[in-house]
Write an enzyme that holds these catalytic residues in place. Sequence first.
Site, mmCIF file in Angstrom:
data_model
loop_
_atom_site.group_PDB
_atom_site.id
_atom_site.type_symbol
_atom_site.label_atom_id
_atom_site.label_comp_id
_atom_site.label_asym_id
_atom_site.label_seq_id
_atom_site.Cartn_x
_atom_site.Cartn_y
_atom_site.Cartn_z
ATOM 1 N N GLY A 10 0.823 -1.213 0.000
ATOM 2 C CA GLY A 10 0.000 0.000 0.000
ATOM 3 C C GLY A 10 0.852 1.256 0.000
ATOM 4 O O GLY A 10 2.087 1.211 -0.095
ATOM 5 N N ASP A 32 -0.088 -8.990 1.651
ATOM 6 C CA ASP A 32 -1.011 -8.005 1.073
ATOM 7 C C ASP A 32 -1.927 -8.695 0.066
ATOM 8 O O ASP A 32 -1.497 -9.600 -0.650
ATOM 9 C CB ASP A 32 -0.204 -6.885 0.373
ATOM 10 C CG ASP A 32 -0.999 -5.599 0.242
ATOM 11 O OD1 ASP A 32 -2.051 -5.612 -0.412
ATOM 12 O OD2 ASP A 32 -0.559 -4.570 0.801
ATOM 13 N N LEU A 76 -0.344 -2.805 8.909
ATOM 14 C CA LEU A 76 -0.921 -1.665 8.197
ATOM 15 C C LEU A 76 -2.092 -2.083 7.314
ATOM 16 O O LEU A 76 -2.820 -1.219 6.805
ATOM 17 C CB LEU A 76 0.159 -0.986 7.321
ATOM 18 C CG LEU A 76 1.019 0.097 7.982
ATOM 19 C CD1 LEU A 76 1.756 -0.425 9.195
ATOM 20 C CD2 LEU A 76 2.007 0.678 6.985
ATOM 21 N N TYR A 149 -15.574 2.640 10.039
ATOM 22 C CA TYR A 149 -14.101 2.631 9.975
ATOM 23 C C TYR A 149 -13.518 3.090 11.310
ATOM 24 O O TYR A 149 -12.646 2.435 11.881
ATOM 25 C CB TYR A 149 -13.651 3.546 8.835
ATOM 26 C CG TYR A 149 -12.158 3.723 8.699
ATOM 27 C CD1 TYR A 149 -11.340 2.664 8.312
ATOM 28 C CD2 TYR A 149 -11.561 4.956 8.932
ATOM 29 C CE1 TYR A 149 -9.973 2.842 8.171
ATOM 30 C CE2 TYR A 149 -10.197 5.141 8.794
ATOM 31 C CZ TYR A 149 -9.403 4.081 8.414
ATOM 32 O OH TYR A 149 -8.047 4.254 8.282
HETATM 33 P P1 NAD Z 1 -3.480 1.556 1.419
HETATM 34 O O1 NAD Z 1 -4.851 1.207 0.954
HETATM 35 O O2 NAD Z 1 -2.533 2.031 0.406
HETATM 36 O O3 NAD Z 1 -2.849 0.368 2.254
HETATM 37 C C1 NAD Z 1 -3.601 -0.677 2.820
HETATM 38 C C2 NAD Z 1 -3.020 -1.962 2.287
HETATM 39 O O4 NAD Z 1 -3.709 -3.078 2.894
HETATM 40 C C3 NAD Z 1 -3.197 -2.127 0.775
HETATM 41 O O5 NAD Z 1 -1.956 -2.495 0.203
HETATM 42 C C4 NAD Z 1 -4.237 -3.233 0.635
HETATM 43 O O6 NAD Z 1 -4.098 -3.965 -0.564
HETATM 44 C C5 NAD Z 1 -3.946 -4.039 1.880
HETATM 45 N N1 NAD Z 1 -5.078 -4.854 2.327
HETATM 46 C C6 NAD Z 1 -6.396 -4.511 2.364
HETATM 47 N N2 NAD Z 1 -7.124 -5.526 2.859
HETATM 48 C C7 NAD Z 1 -6.264 -6.530 3.134
HETATM 49 C C8 NAD Z 1 -6.394 -7.821 3.675
HETATM 50 N N3 NAD Z 1 -7.613 -8.305 4.023
HETATM 51 N N4 NAD Z 1 -5.286 -8.579 3.854
HETATM 52 C C9 NAD Z 1 -4.057 -8.111 3.492
HETATM 53 N N5 NAD Z 1 -3.847 -6.896 2.962
HETATM 54 C C10 NAD Z 1 -4.943 -6.110 2.786
HETATM 55 O O7 NAD Z 1 -3.681 2.677 2.553
HETATM 56 P P2 NAD Z 1 -2.602 3.442 3.436
HETATM 57 O O8 NAD Z 1 -2.997 4.859 3.367
HETATM 58 O O9 NAD Z 1 -1.225 3.022 3.088
HETATM 59 O O10 NAD Z 1 -3.005 2.909 4.901
HETATM 60 C C11 NAD Z 1 -2.163 2.052 5.666
HETATM 61 C C12 NAD Z 1 -2.719 1.981 7.078
HETATM 62 O O11 NAD Z 1 -2.713 3.280 7.664
HETATM 63 C C13 NAD Z 1 -4.153 1.483 7.163
HETATM 64 O O12 NAD Z 1 -4.290 0.682 8.312
HETATM 65 C C14 NAD Z 1 -4.967 2.760 7.321
HETATM 66 O O13 NAD Z 1 -6.190 2.528 8.008
HETATM 67 C C15 NAD Z 1 -4.006 3.605 8.136
HETATM 68 N N6 NAD Z 1 -4.246 5.042 7.985
HETATM 69 C C16 NAD Z 1 -3.839 5.717 6.869
HETATM 70 C C17 NAD Z 1 -4.046 7.093 6.784
HETATM 71 C C18 NAD Z 1 -3.582 7.918 5.616
HETATM 72 O O14 NAD Z 1 -3.676 9.144 5.689
HETATM 73 N N7 NAD Z 1 -3.077 7.360 4.529
HETATM 74 C C19 NAD Z 1 -4.719 7.775 7.809
HETATM 75 C C20 NAD Z 1 -5.147 7.047 8.910
HETATM 76 C C21 NAD Z 1 -4.893 5.692 8.994
#
Ligand code: NAD
Length: 323
Positions: A10, A32, A76, A149
């Site tokens: 991700g 992932d 993550l 969420y």
């Molecule tokens: P992202 O969608 O790019 O990353 C999430 C990853 O999880 C993806 O690669 C997706 O393919 C993978 N994924 C989804 N479901 C899955 C499963 N069942 N099994 C295995 N892999 C799975 O999003 P991100 O922005 O990189 O977020 C990463 C983490 O940070 C998440 O937990 C998100 O809730 C948290 N977060 C991100 C932000 C932000 O601003 N980007 C803010 C708050 C929280």
Amino acid sequence: MSVLITGGAGFIGSHLVDHLLAETDSQIVILDTFSTGRASNLAHLSTDRLETINGDVRDGSLVTDLVGDADAVYHLAAAVGVENIIDNPLNSMQTNLQGTENVLEAAATDTTPTFIASSSEVYGKSEDVPFAERDDRVYGPTASPRWGYATTKAADEFLALGFHAERNLPVVIGRYFNIVGPRQTGQYGMVIPTFVEQALAGEDLTIYGDGTQTRSFTHVEDAVSITHDLLTTTEAHGEVFNIGAPGPTSINDLAKRVIELTGSESGITHIPFAEAYDEDFEEPDEREPDVSKLRDTLGRVPTADLDRILQDVIEERTSEVSA
Ligand code: NAD
């Protein structure tokens, strides 16, 4: 040392991979599903220190095996993005609840240090900015999937703190605040990539609501280095931290700055939230982290300012368009 990163394909996960490859000697394993993650996020890496497994955090036996081989875990993987959560509420709940419990249960076996990615969404629609880790949470009704969420992330935190209290798990919870930078997709409603892509295409930038709502944006490079430092700091174990930059920006100002920095002729269009989502949709007006706890624990907070973030995203998107 072997490190497992769930969600490593991700946006944030792939930057964490870059950071750990550069700053440590660790072998890295990614788990992932490539749902919102993309192989292209890792395409720049060619190293035998990285192994990628296409699998689901809801698969308990797979998670047990992978966590069992790891010396540290960054969890993550999650269903992310407000639009994604609204469109797929059940899948989102299960991924964020079962997935996290699987990781924590497996990590507890050998008390493997574990980072849990939480979110500023946990504060809900609280108006008590800036948000400190011990502040109250304020949520809307369960009939509005938007709050699902936040609820899963809060439940993940309770689970992690429970594993710390009863099973001595060295766990750190990080609440990310609008992490942004290259590789973030605009596909799931993320504002900066959407605005930059619209500006570069000469289309109007679409703002949901009146645009006076504010957000604090954090460069992903700051976020991943702080994430790494927190997990390797014993004093941080069993604790919750805001991971964000102080200094909010209104969405109207953000749109104007994107237009200035891209030199675009684009205009700005405001769309009511009820039209973009549904009538019950609620969007918090302000979201800003109190970073005192992070500063007290690590001696530093994110430093990259909004212009640096925007320039990095514009540079990436411009090189994609011209490639
Ligand atoms: P992202 O969608 O790019 O990353 C999430 C990853 O999880 C993806 O690669 C997706 O393919 C993978 N994924 C989804 N479901 C899955 C499963 N069942 N099994 C295995 N892999 C799975 O999003 P991100 O922005 O990189 O977020 C990463 C983490 O940070 C998440 O937990 C998100 O809730 C948290 N977060 C991100 C932000 C932000 O601003 N980007 C803010 C708050 C929280």
